[in-house]
Design a protein around this motif. Sequence first.
Motif, short mmCIF file in Angstrom:
data_model
loop_
_atom_site.label_atom_id
_atom_site.label_comp_id
_atom_site.label_asym_id
_atom_site.label_seq_id
_atom_site.Cartn_x
_atom_site.Cartn_y
_atom_site.Cartn_z
N GLU A 243 22.75 20.00 -22.58
CA GLU A 243 23.43 20.61 -23.72
C GLU A 243 24.38 21.72 -23.26
N LEU A 244 23.96 22.50 -22.24
CA LEU A 244 24.83 23.55 -21.72
C LEU A 244 26.13 22.95 -21.20
N PHE A 245 26.04 21.91 -20.41
CA PHE A 245 27.24 21.26 -19.87
C PHE A 245 28.12 20.73 -21.00
N GLU A 246 27.50 19.99 -21.91
CA GLU A 246 28.29 19.35 -22.96
C GLU A 246 28.94 20.36 -23.90
N SER A 247 28.26 21.48 -24.15
CA SER A 247 28.84 22.50 -25.02
C SER A 247 30.06 23.15 -24.38
#
Length: 207
Positions: A120-124
Motif C-alpha cells: 500500500e505504501l508503494f502504490e500510494s
Amino acid sequence: VTAVDIADELLMLAAAKAAREQLPLDTVCGDVERLPLEPEGFDAVIVVFGIFFLPDMRAATERLWSLVRPGGQLAITTWGHDLWEPANSIWWDAVGSVRPELVRAFNPWDSIVEPAGLTELFESAGATTPTVHTAAAVHPLSSPDDFWRIVLGSGFRGTHDALTVDERTTVHRQVIDRLAELDVRSISANVMHAVARKPRENAFAGT
C-alpha cells in the motif's frame, strides 16, 4: 553511486569500505527529502531500514520514486513483525517501570510490518505493483548484553538517552536480568523488502 545519510560517521564508514573495494562512491550528508537530487536521475534507489524515520512515509516514497528513471527500480527494506522479540517487550516493560510516558504505543514501522502495508505504501506513492519478499530470521545473542548493544545502536537509543543515569542503570539491570532468567539466546529479526520497476516510456512505440 551516491550514498545519502544524515550521519557523517556512517558516510565515512561507507566511503572507507568503497575505497577498500575500489568502488566509486559519492557521499552526501543531508536530508534526502531536501537535497537537490535530479528527477529520474538514478537507475536504482535503495532505502535500507530508513523509510520509517521520515516524517511522512508516503510523501517520502513518492519523492524517492520520482528519482528513478524509466526502467529503473525502487527498493525498500523494512522490519517484519515481532521485531527483536522477546527482548523488545522486555525492554519496553523496563522503560515503563521508570518512565511510562516514554513507552511507545506505536512504532513508525508498525504500518508496514506486513506485505499488504508495504504494498500500500508503494502504490500510494505511484509505484504500482511492487514485488514484496519476506524473510523470517533470528539474531543470536551470545549473552544478554548483546541486546543492550542493539539498544545503543538502534532507534531505541533516543529513548535510552531520554532516561536519567539512574533510570538507565535500572532499565539495564531489569533487561539483562530478565533475558538471563528466560535464557534468551536469540531474538526475531524478520525483514521485508519490496521492489518496484518504473515502466519505460513509450516502451511499445514503433513496434
